[in-house]
Write a protein that holds these residues in place. Structure first.
Motif, PDB file in Angstrom:
ATOM      1  N   ILE A 218       0.823  -1.221   0.000  1.00  0.00           N
ATOM      2  CA  ILE A 218       0.000   0.000   0.000  1.00  0.00           C
ATOM      3  C   ILE A 218       0.850   1.262   0.000  1.00  0.00           C
ATOM      4  O   ILE A 218       0.314   2.362  -0.156  1.00  0.00           O
ATOM      5  N   THR A 219       2.146   1.130   0.185  1.00  0.00           N
ATOM      6  CA  THR A 219       3.027   2.296   0.152  1.00  0.00           C
ATOM      7  C   THR A 219       3.772   2.410  -1.168  1.00  0.00           C
ATOM      8  O   THR A 219       4.629   3.283  -1.328  1.00  0.00           O
ATOM      9  N   HIS A 220       3.447   1.543  -2.117  1.00  0.00           N
ATOM     10  CA  HIS A 220       4.072   1.603  -3.443  1.00  0.00           C
ATOM     11  C   HIS A 220       3.136   2.366  -4.378  1.00  0.00           C
ATOM     12  O   HIS A 220       2.146   1.835  -4.873  1.00  0.00           O
ATOM     13  N   PHE A 221       3.467   3.637  -4.624  1.00  0.00           N
ATOM     14  CA  PHE A 221       2.627   4.502  -5.442  1.00  0.00           C
ATOM     15  C   PHE A 221       3.148   4.558  -6.870  1.00  0.00           C
ATOM     16  O   PHE A 221       4.349   4.576  -7.111  1.00  0.00           O
ATOM     17  N   GLU A 222       2.209   4.585  -7.794  1.00  0.00           N
ATOM     18  CA  GLU A 222       2.544   4.733  -9.219  1.00  0.00           C
ATOM     19  C   GLU A 222       1.373   5.433  -9.894  1.00  0.00           C
ATOM     20  O   GLU A 222       0.271   4.892  -9.969  1.00  0.00           O
ATOM     21  N   PHE A 223       1.601   6.657 -10.339  1.00  0.00           N
ATOM     22  CA  PHE A 223       0.514   7.470 -10.854  1.00  0.00           C
ATOM     23  C   PHE A 223      -0.050   6.889 -12.149  1.00  0.00           C
ATOM     24  O   PHE A 223       0.683   6.311 -12.960  1.00  0.00           O
ATOM     25  N   LEU A 224      -1.349   7.070 -12.319  1.00  0.00           N
ATOM     26  CA  LEU A 224      -2.059   6.514 -13.461  1.00  0.00           C
ATOM     27  C   LEU A 224      -1.581   7.160 -14.757  1.00  0.00           C
ATOM     28  O   LEU A 224      -1.446   8.382 -14.842  1.00  0.00           O
ATOM     29  N   ALA A 225      -1.337   6.330 -15.759  1.00  0.00           N
ATOM     30  CA  ALA A 225      -0.935   6.807 -17.082  1.00  0.00           C
ATOM     31  C   ALA A 225      -2.003   6.374 -18.087  1.00  0.00           C
ATOM     32  O   ALA A 225      -2.166   5.182 -18.365  1.00  0.00           O
ATOM     33  N   LEU A 226      -2.747   7.348 -18.616  1.00  0.00           N
ATOM     34  CA  LEU A 226      -3.823   7.024 -19.556  1.00  0.00           C
ATOM     35  C   LEU A 226      -3.289   6.413 -20.841  1.00  0.00           C
ATOM     36  O   LEU A 226      -4.017   5.720 -21.554  1.00  0.00           O
ATOM     37  N   SER A 227      -2.001   6.654 -21.133  1.00  0.00           N
ATOM     38  CA  SER A 227      -1.413   6.092 -22.351  1.00  0.00           C
ATOM     39  C   SER A 227      -1.314   4.568 -22.281  1.00  0.00           C
ATOM     40  O   SER A 227      -1.133   3.918 -23.323  1.00  0.00           O
ATOM     41  N   ASP A 228      -1.431   4.012 -21.075  1.00  0.00           N
ATOM     42  CA  ASP A 228      -1.368   2.549 -20.938  1.00  0.00           C
ATOM     43  C   ASP A 228      -2.671   1.879 -21.351  1.00  0.00           C
ATOM     44  O   ASP A 228      -2.732   0.648 -21.431  1.00  0.00           O
ATOM     45  N   TYR A 229      -3.709   2.676 -21.612  1.00  0.00           N
ATOM     46  CA  TYR A 229      -5.022   2.113 -21.928  1.00  0.00           C
ATOM     47  C   TYR A 229      -5.464   2.606 -23.304  1.00  0.00           C
ATOM     48  O   TYR A 229      -5.179   3.743 -23.701  1.00  0.00           O
ATOM     49  N   GLY A 230      -6.176   1.758 -24.022  1.00  0.00           N
ATOM     50  CA  GLY A 230      -6.709   2.137 -25.326  1.00  0.00           C
ATOM     51  C   GLY A 230      -7.975   2.956 -25.183  1.00  0.00           C
ATOM     52  O   GLY A 230      -8.647   2.944 -24.143  1.00  0.00           O
ATOM     53  N   TRP A 231      -8.325   3.649 -26.243  1.00  0.00           N
ATOM     54  CA  TRP A 231      -9.514   4.509 -26.189  1.00  0.00           C
ATOM     55  C   TRP A 231     -10.780   3.699 -25.958  1.00  0.00           C
ATOM     56  O   TRP A 231     -11.728   4.194 -25.327  1.00  0.00           O
ATOM     57  N   ILE A 232     -10.774   2.439 -26.435  1.00  0.00           N
ATOM     58  CA  ILE A 232     -11.968   1.620 -26.258  1.00  0.00           C
ATOM     59  C   ILE A 232     -12.196   1.292 -24.774  1.00  0.00           C
ATOM     60  O   ILE A 232     -13.321   1.056 -24.342  1.00  0.00           O
ATOM     61  N   ASP A 233     -11.131   1.301 -23.979  1.00  0.00           N
ATOM     62  CA  ASP A 233     -11.267   1.066 -22.549  1.00  0.00           C
ATOM     63  C   ASP A 233     -11.659   2.338 -21.801  1.00  0.00           C
ATOM     64  O   ASP A 233     -12.284   2.261 -20.739  1.00  0.00           O
ATOM     65  N   LEU A 234     -11.299   3.492 -22.328  1.00  0.00           N
ATOM     66  CA  LEU A 234     -11.533   4.748 -21.625  1.00  0.00           C
ATOM     67  C   LEU A 234     -12.935   5.304 -21.858  1.00  0.00           C
ATOM     68  O   LEU A 234     -13.479   5.985 -20.985  1.00  0.00           O
ATOM     69  N   VAL A 235     -13.517   5.033 -23.035  1.00  0.00           N
ATOM     70  CA  VAL A 235     -14.828   5.602 -23.357  1.00  0.00           C
ATOM     71  C   VAL A 235     -15.900   5.205 -22.343  1.00  0.00           C
ATOM     72  O   VAL A 235     -16.593   6.076 -21.788  1.00  0.00           O
ATOM     73  N   PRO A 236     -16.099   3.909 -22.035  1.00  0.00           N
ATOM     74  CA  PRO A 236     -17.142   3.567 -21.067  1.00  0.00           C
ATOM     75  C   PRO A 236     -16.836   4.079 -19.667  1.00  0.00           C
ATOM     76  O   PRO A 236     -17.763   4.458 -18.927  1.00  0.00           O
ATOM     77  N   VAL A 237     -15.548   4.127 -19.288  1.00  0.00           N
ATOM     78  CA  VAL A 237     -15.191   4.634 -17.957  1.00  0.00           C
ATOM     79  C   VAL A 237     -15.547   6.106 -17.836  1.00  0.00           C
ATOM     80  O   VAL A 237     -16.146   6.539 -16.835  1.00  0.00           O
ATOM     81  N   PHE A 238     -15.187   6.898 -18.838  1.00  0.00           N
ATOM     82  CA  PHE A 238     -15.492   8.325 -18.791  1.00  0.00           C
ATOM     83  C   PHE A 238     -17.002   8.579 -18.869  1.00  0.00           C
ATOM     84  O   PHE A 238     -17.515   9.511 -18.223  1.00  0.00           O
ATOM     85  N   LEU A 239     -17.713   7.776 -19.629  1.00  0.00           N
ATOM     86  CA  LEU A 239     -19.164   7.943 -19.718  1.00  0.00           C
ATOM     87  C   LEU A 239     -19.816   7.708 -18.364  1.00  0.00           C
ATOM     88  O   LEU A 239     -20.635   8.527 -17.896  1.00  0.00           O
ATOM     89  N   VAL A 240     -19.470   6.600 -17.711  1.00  0.00           N
ATOM     90  CA  VAL A 240     -20.034   6.310 -16.390  1.00  0.00           C
ATOM     91  C   VAL A 240     -19.596   7.357 -15.372  1.00  0.00           C
ATOM     92  O   VAL A 240     -20.370   7.756 -14.488  1.00  0.00           O
ATOM     93  N   ALA A 241     -18.351   7.836 -15.502  1.00  0.00           N
ATOM     94  CA  ALA A 241     -17.849   8.853 -14.575  1.00  0.00           C
ATOM     95  C   ALA A 241     -18.643  10.153 -14.701  1.00  0.00           C
ATOM     96  O   ALA A 241     -18.994  10.777 -13.692  1.00  0.00           O
ATOM     97  N   ILE A 242     -18.944  10.565 -15.931  1.00  0.00           N
ATOM     98  CA  ILE A 242     -19.709  11.802 -16.143  1.00  0.00           C
ATOM     99  C   ILE A 242     -21.111  11.671 -15.555  1.00  0.00           C
ATOM    100  O   ILE A 242     -21.615  12.585 -14.885  1.00  0.00           O
ATOM    101  N   ILE A 243     -21.761  10.526 -15.797  1.00  0.00           N
ATOM    102  CA  ILE A 243     -23.103  10.311 -15.242  1.00  0.00           C
ATOM    103  C   ILE A 243     -23.056  10.308 -13.714  1.00  0.00           C
ATOM    104  O   ILE A 243     -23.937  10.871 -13.052  1.00  0.00           O
TER     105      ILE A 243
END
Length: 336
Positions: A218-243
């Motif tokens: 729990i003390t090993h931090f690594e900031f999220l990199a959106l470049s590690d994910y494809g757009w097809i993975d990000l679209v549903p996440v952002f849609l649900v996040a906005i709602i």
């Protein structure tokens, strides 16, 4: 029966039997496809996971057992979420939609199959949330505080990051007028009870790996990199996040018709969703696990929003979100 018929046939009401059956069929189809394609199986050991979780991954060699455990954990968590909503009246209308939407969110994301360490964490977290909500304005809630911390500590043996939610529960206890020196000490005793046995086991085995690894991960931090994910993975996440953001704003600023207890409970779920996003941003290796945790507040907050704000626009957004998540599911299955 007449009132039920009128409510279900009211315009722009997503709480209809045909819609619920459709959601259930899509979710069931996802699990059948996941089982046939052996998605997520065999379950691989991870160097950053707890020792107990790696032991589970090593010893589950039957695909039927793995998917059976995952399905039971998902259904049990969904049922506990439904009971919590039903008993505490978080949503004014009696509906099974939070139950189904939780299952739908888990099923349409194949990274959760057959189950992950956070699947056990989600189950423990839902139990702890229920214990917290039922401690509202109770003078002697030491037992509930103890049990809440005890359940979270048990869940941390499989997924250690759940320990970060304990301060969130302390804030919730304060808002529910249940945070007192005695309840704070009781919650600490709940943690100590579990880890005292863990420490005793380590001393007996002369191996402190189980004890130290729980805190090193729990003390090993690594900031999220959106470049590690494809757009097809990000679209549903952002849609649900906005709602979810829109639904959260509705809770924070337009919740005058709810009871004080329901408002406090819904506000806690808003904070839980926000904290989960923060943890997702600072733990890139465990972003999927925190995404699974977010399904708890999302399933309650979004359904409350769609049932309270009935209009052609919200009705269309509801179906659009279902369509996007279903398309995402089939796209992942096709690519797999």
């Amino acid at each position: 029966m007449g009132g039920t018929y009128i409510r279900q046939n009211r315009p722009y009401n997503p709480d209809r039997p045909v819609i619920m059956v459709l959601i259930a069929l899509i979710s069931l189809s996802a699990w059948i496809a996941g089982f046939i394609l052996s998605i997520g199986f065999p379950m691989a050991e991870e160097p950053t996971a707890t020792i107990l979780w790696n032991i589970i991954c090593k010893n589950i060699i039957d695909k039927r057992i793995a998917f059976g455990i995952g399905f039971v954990l998902m259904m049990s968590g969904a049922f506990l979420l439904h009971r919590m909503n039903y008993i505490l009246a978080l949503i004014r209308e009696k509906t099974w939609l939070p139950f189904l939407i939780y299952i739908f969110l888990i099923s349409t994301n194949l990274v959760f199959m057959p189950f992950r360490a956070s699947s056990i964490g989600v189950f423990c977290l839902i139990i702890s949330i229920y214990l917290l909500f039922t401690s509202y304005h109770i003078e002697r809630s030491e037992k509930k505080a103890y049990n809440t911390a005890l359940v979270l500590a048990l869940g941390s043996l499989f997924w250690s990051h759940i320990l970060w939610f304990i301060p969130v529960f302390w804030i919730g206890m304060y808002n529910f007028r249940a945070f007192k020196p005695r309840t704070f000490v009781a919650s600490l005793l709940g943690l100590v009870t579990v880890y005292w046995f863990v420490l005793g086991w380590c001393v007996w085995k002369n191996d402190f790996g189980l004890f130290t690894q729980l805190f090193s991960t729990i003390t090993h931090f690594e900031f999220l990199a959106l470049s590690d994910y494809g757009w097809i993975d990000l679209v549903p996440v952002f849609l649900v996040a906005i709602i979810t953001i829109i639904a959260s704003l509705n809770v924070l600023f337009y919740n005058y018709t709810d009871s004080i207890r329901s408002r406090q409970s819904l506000i806690f779920l808003v904070w839980l969703a926000a904290v989960t996003v923060v943890f997702m941003l600072i733990y890139n290796n465990f972003a999927e696990e925190f995404l699974q945790i977010s399904c708890i507040p999302v399933s309650i907050l979004t359904i409350r929003f769609f049932l309270v704000k009935r209009s052609r626009l919200t009705y269309g957004i509801f179906f659009f979100a279902l369509l996007v998540l279903t398309a995402y599911l089939f796209a992942r299955l096709w690519n797999f």
